[in-house]
Design an enzyme around this catalytic site. Structure first.
Site, PDB file in Angstrom:
ATOM      1  N   LYS A 115       1.164  -1.341  -0.526  1.00 62.76           N
ATOM      2  CA  LYS A 115       0.272   0.305   0.225  1.00 62.76           C
ATOM      3  C   LYS A 115       0.919   0.974   0.434  1.00 62.76           C
ATOM      4  CE  LYS A 115      -1.566   1.503   4.133  1.00 62.76           C
ATOM      5  NZ  LYS A 115      -1.023   3.225   4.455  1.00 62.76           N
ATOM      6  N   ASN A 116       1.909   1.357   0.809  1.00 61.48           N
ATOM      7  CA  ASN A 116       2.930   2.431   1.235  1.00 61.48           C
ATOM      8  C   ASN A 116       3.507   2.292   0.229  1.00 61.48           C
ATOM      9  OD1 ASN A 116       0.861   3.110   3.190  1.00 61.48           O
ATOM     10  ND2 ASN A 116       3.043   2.651   4.880  1.00 61.48           N
TER      11      ASN A 116
ATOM     12  N   ARG B  57      -4.299  10.748   3.461  1.00 60.11           N
ATOM     13  CA  ARG B  57      -3.471  11.516   4.460  1.00 60.11           C
ATOM     14  C   ARG B  57      -2.614  11.557   2.644  1.00 60.11           C
ATOM     15  NH1 ARG B  57       0.609  14.727   7.492  1.00 60.11           N
ATOM     16  NH2 ARG B  57       2.078  13.654   6.689  1.00 60.11           N
TER      17      ARG B  57
ATOM     18  N   CYS C 267      -5.777   8.722   8.838  1.00 58.93           N
ATOM     19  CA  CYS C 267      -5.762   8.374   9.878  1.00 58.93           C
ATOM     20  C   CYS C 267      -5.450   9.272  10.866  1.00 58.93           C
ATOM     21  CB  CYS C 267      -4.998   6.827   9.915  1.00 58.93           C
ATOM     22  SG  CYS C 267      -4.966   5.344   9.423  1.00 58.93           S
TER      23      CYS C 267
ATOM     24  N   ARG D 125       0.073  14.802  12.940  1.00 57.33           N
ATOM     25  CA  ARG D 125       0.838  14.756  11.342  1.00 57.33           C
ATOM     26  C   ARG D 125       0.550  16.122  10.117  1.00 57.33           C
ATOM     27  NH1 ARG D 125      -0.918   8.801   9.184  1.00 57.33           N
ATOM     28  NH2 ARG D 125       0.387   8.848   7.983  1.00 57.33           N
ATOM     29  N   PRO D 126       1.548  16.769  10.510  1.00 58.61           N
ATOM     30  CA  PRO D 126       1.961  17.998   9.673  1.00 58.61           C
ATOM     31  C   PRO D 126       2.689  18.297   8.372  1.00 58.61           C
ATOM     32  CG  PRO D 126       3.214  18.349  11.201  1.00 58.61           C
ATOM     33  CD  PRO D 126       2.763  16.991  11.697  1.00 58.61           C
TER      34      PRO D 126
ATOM     35  N   ASP E 162       5.058  20.362   7.255  1.00 59.82           N
ATOM     36  CA  ASP E 162       5.840  21.515   7.194  1.00 59.82           C
ATOM     37  C   ASP E 162       6.957  21.118   6.154  1.00 59.82           C
ATOM     38  OD1 ASP E 162       5.715  19.591   8.584  1.00 59.82           O
ATOM     39  OD2 ASP E 162       7.161  21.207   9.846  1.00 59.82           O
ATOM     40  N   LEU E 163       7.507  19.626   6.437  1.00 60.81           N
ATOM     41  CA  LEU E 163       8.704  19.279   5.792  1.00 60.81           C
ATOM     42  C   LEU E 163       8.307  19.201   4.313  1.00 60.81           C
ATOM     43  CD1 LEU E 163       9.692  16.580   8.983  1.00 60.81           C
ATOM     44  CD2 LEU E 163      10.743  18.570   7.641  1.00 60.81           C
TER      45      LEU E 163
ATOM     46  N   ASP F 271       3.780   1.385  11.874  1.00 59.48           N
ATOM     47  CA  ASP F 271       2.775   0.800  12.020  1.00 59.48           C
ATOM     48  C   ASP F 271       2.967  -1.159  11.665  1.00 59.48           C
ATOM     49  OD1 ASP F 271       2.137   2.951   9.968  1.00 59.48           O
ATOM     50  OD2 ASP F 271       2.683   1.789   7.576  1.00 59.48           O
TER      51      ASP F 271
ATOM     52  N   VAL G 258       8.153   7.992  16.790  1.00 56.48           N
ATOM     53  CA  VAL G 258       7.792   8.808  15.511  1.00 56.48           C
ATOM     54  C   VAL G 258       6.338   9.385  15.473  1.00 56.48           C
ATOM     55  CG1 VAL G 258       7.118   7.999  12.982  1.00 56.48           C
ATOM     56  CG2 VAL G 258       8.794   5.880  14.460  1.00 56.48           C
TER      57      VAL G 258
ATOM     58  N   ARG H 179      -8.848  -0.490   4.365  1.00 57.48           N
ATOM     59  CA  ARG H 179      -7.801   0.775   3.792  1.00 57.48           C
ATOM     60  C   ARG H 179      -7.201  -0.013   3.698  1.00 57.48           C
ATOM     61  NH1 ARG H 179      -7.192   6.255   7.023  1.00 57.48           N
ATOM     62  NH2 ARG H 179      -5.728   6.163   4.785  1.00 57.48           N
TER      63      ARG H 179
HETATM   64  C1  UD1 Z   1       4.090   7.019   6.148  1.00 53.68           C
HETATM   65  C2  UD1 Z   1       3.090   5.692   6.251  1.00 53.68           C
HETATM   66  C3  UD1 Z   1       2.547   5.926   7.346  1.00 53.68           C
HETATM   67  C4  UD1 Z   1       3.899   5.086   8.204  1.00 53.68           C
HETATM   68  C5  UD1 Z   1       4.603   6.666   8.451  1.00 53.68           C
HETATM   69  C6  UD1 Z   1       6.159   6.387   9.759  1.00 53.68           C
HETATM   70  C7  UD1 Z   1       2.647   5.603   3.802  1.00 53.68           C
HETATM   71  C8  UD1 Z   1       0.967   6.138   2.752  1.00 53.68           C
HETATM   72  N1  UD1 Z   1       2.339   6.152   4.965  1.00 53.68           N
HETATM   73  O1  UD1 Z   1       3.147   8.096   6.738  1.00 53.68           O
HETATM   74  O2  UD1 Z   1       1.818   4.295   7.041  1.00 53.68           O
HETATM   75  O3  UD1 Z   1       3.572   5.046   9.731  1.00 53.68           O
HETATM   76  O4  UD1 Z   1       5.126   6.471   7.271  1.00 53.68           O
HETATM   77  O5  UD1 Z   1       6.639   5.568   9.204  1.00 53.68           O
HETATM   78  O6  UD1 Z   1       3.392   5.341   3.069  1.00 53.68           O
HETATM   79  N2  UD1 Z   1       5.971  14.565   9.724  1.00 53.68           N
HETATM   80  C9  UD1 Z   1       6.282  16.441   9.742  1.00 53.68           C
HETATM   81  N3  UD1 Z   1       6.465  17.400   8.739  1.00 53.68           N
HETATM   82  C10 UD1 Z   1       6.030  16.373   8.280  1.00 53.68           C
HETATM   83  C11 UD1 Z   1       6.074  15.215   7.659  1.00 53.68           C
HETATM   84  C12 UD1 Z   1       5.151  14.565   8.834  1.00 53.68           C
HETATM   85  O7  UD1 Z   1       6.348  16.592  11.147  1.00 53.68           O
HETATM   86  O8  UD1 Z   1       6.225  17.629   7.205  1.00 53.68           O
HETATM   87  C13 UD1 Z   1       6.215  14.043  11.108  1.00 53.68           C
HETATM   88  C14 UD1 Z   1       4.698  13.492  11.708  1.00 53.68           C
HETATM   89  O9  UD1 Z   1       4.006  14.428  11.971  1.00 53.68           O
HETATM   90  C15 UD1 Z   1       5.267  12.522  11.750  1.00 53.68           C
HETATM   91  C16 UD1 Z   1       6.815  11.864  11.769  1.00 53.68           C
HETATM   92  O10 UD1 Z   1       7.241  13.264  10.674  1.00 53.68           O
HETATM   93  O11 UD1 Z   1       5.469  12.183  13.543  1.00 53.68           O
HETATM   94  C17 UD1 Z   1       6.257  11.096  10.516  1.00 53.68           C
HETATM   95  O12 UD1 Z   1       5.701  11.052   9.689  1.00 53.68           O
HETATM   96  P1  UD1 Z   1       6.481  10.800   7.882  1.00 53.68           P
HETATM   97  O13 UD1 Z   1       7.081   9.357   7.888  1.00 53.68           O
HETATM   98  O14 UD1 Z   1       6.086  12.258   6.914  1.00 53.68           O
HETATM   99  O15 UD1 Z   1       4.820  10.102   7.745  1.00 53.68           O
HETATM  100  P2  UD1 Z   1       4.144   9.516   6.207  1.00 53.68           P
HETATM  101  O16 UD1 Z   1       4.480   9.985   5.151  1.00 53.68           O
HETATM  102  O17 UD1 Z   1       2.903  10.476   6.169  1.00 53.68           O
END
Ligand code: UD1
Length: 421
Positions: free
Chosen positions: A23-24, A93, A117, A122-123, A125-126, A309, A331, A401
């Site tokens: 999926k991811n 997302r 979810c 889950r911002p 900003d990055l 996950d 995480v 999902r």
């Molecule tokens: C992806 C996976 C999800 C998995 C996660 C971590 C997909 C579709 N989903 O989610 O199943 O649980 O990786 O392995 O691939 N963060 C920020 N700013 C940002 C982006 C992220 O602060 O701009 C923080 C998030 O709030 C979180 C952490 O970084 O605490 C990890 O998020 P991220 O690795 O981005 O997860 P996703 O890509 O959303």
């Protein structure tokens, strides 16, 4: 009509189960299909509601999509909208991942802040910092983000945290930028490598995926004809079936898996006394009846650490182990949604800040519980396999999902799960 699972107690699961495409991995690859005018063929695409939601979003932008079994044909030559709809993005997302490709190919994208979810804030900003570093103008208003740039320019970007989504979105934007991009402290997940392989298949120049520095030489267009890519097996689905074998004290062979991708799960299972045999593309998980399952501590971390996950599913297993285990979630904040529900099933768990302290019990008991998100839902199904008495799980659309036919595949291994409206 909302559906629920009714799960009757079962003995040890036995047999073999095949793992589907990830999926991811498929979600970013679907988004990346926007980058090329050439029709693409994707194979090993899982049949999941998240994949349907991403496809609906692509179609709303003008991408044509057709499926035959697990093969998907995509054609983004007729993209006619650069505005992602609030309704479609709110479902998922990962739909924010259309921003990088739209911006890179068309110079503009307007995407609402994403849903998905309910695990922490889950911002994004990055992602946005990365686009800005590539020269995009970013504007936020009324819950929408608009990014624009005539042509992006390569840059050196250091991520504050190795975010999976930000790494993917920035990689997709940078493949069409002018010059070189170096992305440092980026995510290492196997899904990043799969996306880089797809980008290279359509004509991109991406090196270093799977390490914490990715180098991308921008190209003016991605025009390789007839690109074809097969999605990697889902390591989280594989890990979930591994824990199903362990919690039921069964003997299950998981096929079509990349054993290296599930190493952190394999290592933890061995630590708690479960036997794991790794072969080239299959894994056998079984229990030695003379060994008790024992407690263990674990901490979720970016890959190759223990995956967040798999945290909820492992909590179900540790709830049935002998002794006290501590799970620390580093995480995501607020990713212990399953705890209240597991406690209804007789688990003994206390939350202290970002850790859960689990006192193992010998049996769980069936109860009425609700799945609050995808992996929390899977954890409840696993706990129900080890419970005395029936368990009723509502909110199972969350489970659909990310797991295709979870109930019938577990039933083939000896579980007793029915789906009711
Ligand atoms: C992806 C996976 C999800 C998995 C996660 C971590 C997909 C579709 N989903 O989610 O199943 O649980 O990786 O392995 O691939 N963060 C920020 N700013 C940002 C982006 C992220 O602060 O701009 C923080 C998030 O709030 C979180 C952490 O970084 O605490 C990890 O998020 P991220 O690795 O981005 O997860 P996703 O890509 O959303």
């Amino acid at each position: 009509m909302a559906e629920k699972f009714i799960i009757q107690p079962c003995g040890a699961l036995r047999g073999a189960v095949e793992i589907y495409g990830s999926k991811n991995a498929v979600l970013p690859v679907l988004a990346a299909s926007i980058l090329t005018e050439q029709p693409c063929i994707l194979q090993n695409v899982p049949n999941l509601s998240d994949v349907d939601a991403m496809t609906a979003l692509l179609e709303s932008l003008g991408v044509r999509s057709r499926s035959e079994g697990d093969t998907r044909f995509l054609d983004a030559s007729g993209v006619n909208s650069l505005d992602a709809s609030y309704e479609l993005v709110g479902k998922l997302r990962a739909s924010f991942l259309v921003m990088g490709p739209l911006l890179a190919r068309f110079g503009r994208a307007k995407v609402p802040l994403p849903g998905g979810c309910a695990i922490g804030s889950r911002p994004v900003d990055l992602h946005l910092k990365g686009f800005a570093a590539l020269g995009a103008d970013i504007d936020h208003s009324h819950g929408f983000v608009t990014a624009s740039a005539k042509r992006l320019k390569g840059a050196k970007i250091y991520l504050d945290f190795p975010s999976v989504g930000a790494t993917e979105n920035i990689m997709m934007a940078a493949v069409l930028a002018e010059g070189q991009t170096i992305l440092e402290n980026c995510a290492n997940e196997p899904e990043i490598v799969d996306l880089a392989n797809f980008l290279n298949t359509i004509g991109g120049k991406v090196r270093g995926a799977g390490t914490d520095a990715i180098k991308i030489e921008g190209v003016p267009r991605l025009d390789v004809k007839n690109p074809r890519h097969s999605i990697i097996p889902d390591r989280i689905e594989a890990g979930t079936f591994m824990v199903a074998a362990a919690i039921s004290r069964g003997d299950v062979t998981i096929t079509n898996v990349t054993p290296d991708h599930v190493k952190p799960v394999t290592a933890k299972l061995k630590e708690v006394n479960i036997c794991v045999e790794e072969n080239e593309d299959s894994i056998r998980v079984f229990c030695d009846p003379s060994h008790k399952i024992i407690a263990s501590d674990l901490k979720t971390l970016p890959y190759p650490g223990f995956p967040t996950d798999m945290q909820a599913q492992f909590m179900s297993l540790l709830s049935t182990a002998e002794g006290t285990s501590v799970i620390t979630e580093t995480v995501f904040e607020n990713r212990f949604m399953q705890v209240g529900e597991l406690k209804r099933m007789g688990a003994e768990i206390k939350i202290e800040s970002r850790s859960a302290i689990i006192e193992g019990v010998s049996r769980l008991t069936g109860a009425q519980v609700a799945a609050s998100d995808l992996r929390a839902g899977a954890a409840l199904v696993l706990a129900a396999l080890r419970a005395d008495g029936p368990t009723e799980i509502s909110g199972i659309h969350h489970i659909d999902r990310g797991y295709d036919n979870f109930d019938s595949r577990l039933n083939k291994l000896g579980a007793s799960i029915t789906r009711e409206e």
